[in-house]
Write an enzyme that holds these catalytic residues in place. Structure first.
Site, PDB file in Angstrom:
ATOM      1  N   SER A  69     -12.522  -2.384   1.762  1.00 36.64           N
ATOM      2  CA  SER A  69     -13.716  -1.828   2.410  1.00 36.64           C
ATOM      3  C   SER A  69     -14.854  -2.844   2.452  1.00 36.64           C
ATOM      4  O   SER A  69     -15.510  -3.017   3.482  1.00 36.64           O
ATOM      5  CB  SER A  69     -14.162  -0.530   1.729  1.00 36.64           C
ATOM      6  OG  SER A  69     -14.174  -0.654   0.337  1.00 36.64           O
ATOM      7  N   HIS A  98      -5.918   2.272  -0.805  1.00 36.21           N
ATOM      8  CA  HIS A  98      -7.300   2.006  -1.254  1.00 36.21           C
ATOM      9  C   HIS A  98      -7.904   3.358  -1.653  1.00 36.21           C
ATOM     10  O   HIS A  98      -7.342   4.062  -2.502  1.00 36.21           O
ATOM     11  CB  HIS A  98      -8.032   1.295  -0.108  1.00 36.21           C
ATOM     12  CG  HIS A  98      -9.333   0.634  -0.465  1.00 36.21           C
ATOM     13  ND1 HIS A  98      -9.750   0.416  -1.749  1.00 36.21           N
ATOM     14  CD2 HIS A  98     -10.331   0.143   0.333  1.00 36.21           C
ATOM     15  CE1 HIS A  98     -10.943  -0.177  -1.729  1.00 36.21           C
ATOM     16  NE2 HIS A  98     -11.319  -0.346  -0.484  1.00 36.21           N
ATOM     17  N   HIS A 138      -3.181  -2.288  -9.548  1.00 36.43           N
ATOM     18  CA  HIS A 138      -4.384  -2.829  -8.918  1.00 36.43           C
ATOM     19  C   HIS A 138      -4.137  -4.259  -8.467  1.00 36.43           C
ATOM     20  O   HIS A 138      -3.361  -4.980  -9.095  1.00 36.43           O
ATOM     21  CB  HIS A 138      -5.587  -2.791  -9.880  1.00 36.43           C
ATOM     22  CG  HIS A 138      -6.891  -2.856  -9.167  1.00 36.43           C
ATOM     23  ND1 HIS A 138      -7.511  -4.042  -8.881  1.00 36.43           N
ATOM     24  CD2 HIS A 138      -7.677  -1.878  -8.642  1.00 36.43           C
ATOM     25  CE1 HIS A 138      -8.629  -3.789  -8.220  1.00 36.43           C
ATOM     26  NE2 HIS A 138      -8.750  -2.478  -8.066  1.00 36.43           N
ATOM     27  N   ARG A 158     -13.457   2.302 -15.120  1.00 38.29           N
ATOM     28  CA  ARG A 158     -13.940   3.477 -14.378  1.00 38.29           C
ATOM     29  C   ARG A 158     -13.065   4.688 -14.727  1.00 38.29           C
ATOM     30  O   ARG A 158     -13.553   5.813 -14.863  1.00 38.29           O
ATOM     31  CB  ARG A 158     -13.914   3.195 -12.864  1.00 38.29           C
ATOM     32  CG  ARG A 158     -14.792   2.010 -12.481  1.00 38.29           C
ATOM     33  CD  ARG A 158     -14.616   1.601 -11.025  1.00 38.29           C
ATOM     34  NE  ARG A 158     -13.259   1.129 -10.744  1.00 38.29           N
ATOM     35  CZ  ARG A 158     -12.825   0.780  -9.543  1.00 38.29           C
ATOM     36  NH1 ARG A 158     -13.638   0.834  -8.497  1.00 38.29           N
ATOM     37  NH2 ARG A 158     -11.592   0.361  -9.357  1.00 38.29           N
ATOM     38  N   ASP A 201      -8.746   5.815  -9.371  1.00 37.13           N
ATOM     39  CA  ASP A 201      -8.337   7.042  -8.693  1.00 37.13           C
ATOM     40  C   ASP A 201      -7.438   7.948  -9.532  1.00 37.13           C
ATOM     41  O   ASP A 201      -7.115   9.059  -9.121  1.00 37.13           O
ATOM     42  CB  ASP A 201      -7.613   6.689  -7.382  1.00 37.13           C
ATOM     43  CG  ASP A 201      -8.545   5.999  -6.409  1.00 37.13           C
ATOM     44  OD1 ASP A 201      -9.732   6.367  -6.371  1.00 37.13           O
ATOM     45  OD2 ASP A 201      -8.100   5.085  -5.701  1.00 37.13           O
TER      46      ASP A 201
HETATM   47  N1  CMX Z   1       3.720   2.342  -7.793  1.00 36.65           N
HETATM   48  C1  CMX Z   1       4.806   1.772  -7.216  1.00 36.65           C
HETATM   49  N2  CMX Z   1       4.847   0.487  -6.838  1.00 36.65           N
HETATM   50  C2  CMX Z   1       3.772  -0.258  -7.075  1.00 36.65           C
HETATM   51  C3  CMX Z   1       2.623   0.245  -7.698  1.00 36.65           C
HETATM   52  C4  CMX Z   1       2.613   1.618  -8.058  1.00 36.65           C
HETATM   53  N3  CMX Z   1       1.555   2.214  -8.588  1.00 36.65           N
HETATM   54  N4  CMX Z   1       1.716  -0.752  -7.817  1.00 36.65           N
HETATM   55  C5  CMX Z   1       2.264  -1.847  -7.272  1.00 36.65           C
HETATM   56  N5  CMX Z   1       3.522  -1.550  -6.800  1.00 36.65           N
HETATM   57  C6  CMX Z   1       4.433  -2.418  -6.070  1.00 36.65           C
HETATM   58  C7  CMX Z   1       3.794  -2.844  -4.754  1.00 36.65           C
HETATM   59  O1  CMX Z   1       3.944  -1.830  -3.758  1.00 36.65           O
HETATM   60  C8  CMX Z   1       4.545  -4.103  -4.453  1.00 36.65           C
HETATM   61  O2  CMX Z   1       5.817  -3.737  -3.951  1.00 36.65           O
HETATM   62  P1  CMX Z   1       6.498  -4.532  -2.715  1.00 36.65           P
HETATM   63  O3  CMX Z   1       6.502  -5.973  -3.133  1.00 36.65           O
HETATM   64  O4  CMX Z   1       7.831  -3.916  -2.579  1.00 36.65           O
HETATM   65  O5  CMX Z   1       5.582  -4.287  -1.546  1.00 36.65           O
HETATM   66  C9  CMX Z   1       4.753  -4.701  -5.845  1.00 36.65           C
HETATM   67  O6  CMX Z   1       4.642  -3.617  -6.770  1.00 36.65           O
HETATM   68  C10 CMX Z   1       3.775  -5.773  -6.218  1.00 36.65           C
HETATM   69  O7  CMX Z   1       2.465  -5.232  -6.111  1.00 36.65           O
HETATM   70  P2  CMX Z   1       1.275  -5.783  -7.018  1.00 36.65           P
HETATM   71  O8  CMX Z   1       1.147  -7.241  -6.761  1.00 36.65           O
HETATM   72  O9  CMX Z   1       1.425  -5.319  -8.414  1.00 36.65           O
HETATM   73  O10 CMX Z   1       0.040  -4.987  -6.396  1.00 36.65           O
HETATM   74  P3  CMX Z   1      -0.692  -5.231  -5.001  1.00 36.65           P
HETATM   75  O11 CMX Z   1      -1.835  -6.132  -5.263  1.00 36.65           O
HETATM   76  O12 CMX Z   1       0.242  -5.633  -3.919  1.00 36.65           O
HETATM   77  O13 CMX Z   1      -1.186  -3.766  -4.633  1.00 36.65           O
HETATM   78  C11 CMX Z   1      -2.172  -1.653  -5.049  1.00 36.65           C
HETATM   79  C12 CMX Z   1      -2.224  -3.150  -5.362  1.00 36.65           C
HETATM   80  C13 CMX Z   1      -3.391  -0.957  -5.633  1.00 36.65           C
HETATM   81  C14 CMX Z   1      -2.191  -1.459  -3.508  1.00 36.65           C
HETATM   82  C15 CMX Z   1      -0.870  -1.065  -5.650  1.00 36.65           C
HETATM   83  O14 CMX Z   1      -0.906  -1.195  -7.056  1.00 36.65           O
HETATM   84  C16 CMX Z   1      -0.643   0.393  -5.275  1.00 36.65           C
HETATM   85  O15 CMX Z   1      -0.139   0.662  -4.184  1.00 36.65           O
HETATM   86  N6  CMX Z   1      -1.042   1.361  -6.173  1.00 36.65           N
HETATM   87  C17 CMX Z   1      -0.948   2.768  -5.873  1.00 36.65           C
HETATM   88  C18 CMX Z   1      -2.042   3.165  -4.890  1.00 36.65           C
HETATM   89  C19 CMX Z   1      -3.402   3.167  -5.555  1.00 36.65           C
HETATM   90  O16 CMX Z   1      -3.591   3.730  -6.611  1.00 36.65           O
HETATM   91  N7  CMX Z   1      -4.401   2.569  -4.865  1.00 36.65           N
HETATM   92  C20 CMX Z   1      -5.805   2.608  -5.331  1.00 36.65           C
HETATM   93  C21 CMX Z   1      -6.320   1.275  -5.840  1.00 36.65           C
HETATM   94  C22 CMX Z   1      -7.786   1.361  -6.186  1.00 36.65           C
HETATM   95  C23 CMX Z   1      -8.594   1.417  -4.936  1.00 36.65           C
HETATM   96  O17 CMX Z   1      -8.723   0.398  -4.244  1.00 36.65           O
HETATM   97  O18 CMX Z   1      -9.105   2.474  -4.594  1.00 36.65           O
END
Ligand code: CMX
Length: 425
Positions: free
Chosen positions: A233, A263, A309, A318, A364
């Site tokens: 964002s 996000h 994250h 948080r 979250d």
């Molecule tokens: N559940 C399942 N898989 C997950 C995961 C979770 N909670 N967190 C990371 N992974 C996966 C990713 O999808 C990625 O998989 P692929 O390589 O197959 O695409 C892999 O693990 C590596 O990811 P990472 O380097 O650990 O994390 P990223 O920086 O790529 O992504 C985030 C970060 C937040 C998008 C991811 O952890 C996620 O999708 N979490 C769940 C959604 C969430 O809670 N989002 C809110 C974040 C806070 C915010 O910004 O509001």
């Protein structure tokens, strides 16, 4: 003129001079290198942005202007806004003056209600909220100043003015989106004797006999305010703003990014996930059942919302703050108890998945359960709350970028073929 603008007018010139000299002397020095994996990996870890409002060290979490979040969770969101912009917390006079300014700017143009009323009844609350911001673009003070030939050094002034204008109106707009979208009855008039967050709680119309819902809103609006410059964002908004689009364009654009499930929308997904576990097992799930459900979620190719994250490598402070609030005000609430059990179980599961870098809860993971406790059960609304808070950071970052005179953001992209040739050499 308000005291906030006065303070910035006094303090910004010396800071801007310091930055100019610093970049002039050191501009040639290398601060980051980029690997091919980062080019295809969302630029994770590449240092290429400046953000002076806040930083997020992976092992500490949010630090606002040098102060760790856990030190300031008792502050009002408008105090945090002052801190984000100036680097200091306001004294009592300054806070009062800022609250006066916000109150004076809080009237929402009638056409905003008309536009919201005209939207389809099943519109997502985030689409309604962002539309309301965008439709107010005609009020832009920056766009007017620019058309009138304002000098570049003064861009930040009208950007601050319109930031205050829009921030002042967000609680009423957010509250109306809630009441309209979920048939909660007529719009509730603001109570100008209340602070920004408590007034929002009042306009939502949620029953709050002991005042703790208002307390939760203040906490919520403080915790989500900013998370350095590279999150979707903030970065989207900064890019739009760098083209000298005004706050109405850049804020609504950035918040459209917040509406994505990876996000801000994760807070809606997260509570849904927790309630699904209860529905599946027919009772508050045991740790063993939760573990099974987490593995099933992963096996189905979905993410476990609220965990992981892009930057953090610890439990998000948080989340800690929300957990503390829940333990104080609703320790026996069944949904809140499940949130705590998820925290006991899910990191252990995610740690076993090699590719996941951060198995810990993010912001979250817990907030939805607290809202649910007070009867705010409409998950799809939760990101609007996040947005009202995040506007504080996005607007502060925009004002500062304008004050620093940062240019249009335009990183270089290259076709895959070129990268292939480059790597060969
Ligand atoms: N559940 C399942 N898989 C997950 C995961 C979770 N909670 N967190 C990371 N992974 C996966 C990713 O999808 C990625 O998989 P692929 O390589 O197959 O695409 C892999 O693990 C590596 O990811 P990472 O380097 O650990 O994390 P990223 O920086 O790529 O992504 C985030 C970060 C937040 C998008 C991811 O952890 C996620 O999708 N979490 C769940 C959604 C969430 O809670 N989002 C809110 C974040 C806070 C915010 O910004 O509001």
């Amino acid at each position: 003129m308000g005291l906030l603008k006065e303070k910035l007018e006094k303090e910004l010139p010396a800071l801007i001079k310091e930055i100019r000299e610093f970049t002039k002397e050191n501009g040639h020095k290398v601060v980051s290198e980029v690997k091919l994996s980062q080019v295809y990996g969302g630029l994770r870890g590449v240092k290429g942005l400046v953000c002076d409002t806040s930083e997020v060290p992976p092992d500490k979490g949010l630090i606002i202007r040098g102060i760790e979040l856990k030190e300031i969770t008792d502050k009002l969101p408008e105090e945090i806004f002052w801190l984000l912009l100036t680097g200091d917390l306001p004294n009592a006079t300054e806070l009062k003056d800022l609250q006066r300014e916000l109150n004076e700017r809080a009237d929402v143009p009638t056409y905003v209600w008309d536009v919201l009323d005209a939207m389809p009844a099943d519109s997502h609350p985030m689409a309604m909220f962002n539309t309301a911001i965008l439709v107010m673009q005609r009020e832009s003070k920056f766009a007017k100043a620019y058309a009138d030939g304002v000098q570049k050094v003064d861009y930040w002034k009208s950007t601050l003015e319109e930031s205050l204008d829009v921030i002042a109106k967000l609680p009423a707009i957010g509250a109306y989106v809630y009441r309209k979208r979920f048939d909660k009855g007529d719009r509730i008039a603001p109570d100008t004797t209340l602070d920004w967050g408590a007034n929002y709680a009042h306009m939502l119309g949620i029953e709050d006999k002991d005042g703790t819902f208002a307390e939760l809103m203040q906490l919520y609006l403080t915790l989500h305010c900013d998370h350095e410059g590279g999150n979707v964002s903030a970065y989207s908004s900064a890019t739009i703003s760098s083209a000298l689009s005004d706050i109405y364009y850049s804020l609504s654009g950035g918040l459209n990014g917040l509406a994505g499930p990876l996000h801000g929308l994760a807070n809606q997904e997260c509570l849904k996930w927790i309630i699904e576990t209860e529905e599946k097992f027919g009772h508050a799930p045991t740790p063993a059942e939760l573990e099974k459900f987490a593995w099933e979620t992963l096996a189905s190719g979905k993410v476990v919302p609220g965990y992981g994250h892009a930057v953090l490598r610890i439990t998000d402070p948080r989340y800690d703050a929300f957990l503390k609030f829940g333990k104080k005000h609703m320790p026996e609430d069944p949904i809140f108890k499940t949130v705590s059990t998820v925290f006991d179980v899910v990191p252990g599961v995610l740690r076993q998945v090699k590719k996941i870098k951060d198995p810990w809860p993010n912001v979250d993971a817990g907030s939805g359960a607290l809202l649910y406790h007070y009867g705010m059960k409409e998950f799809s609304y939760y990101t609007v709350l996040f947005s009202i808070s995040r506007a504080l950071g996005i607007c502060s970052q925009s004002v500062i970028a304008r004050a620093y005179g940062l240019p249009i953001i335009r990183p270089k992209s290259m076709p895959t073929k070129k990268y292939m040739e480059m790597v060969k050499d």
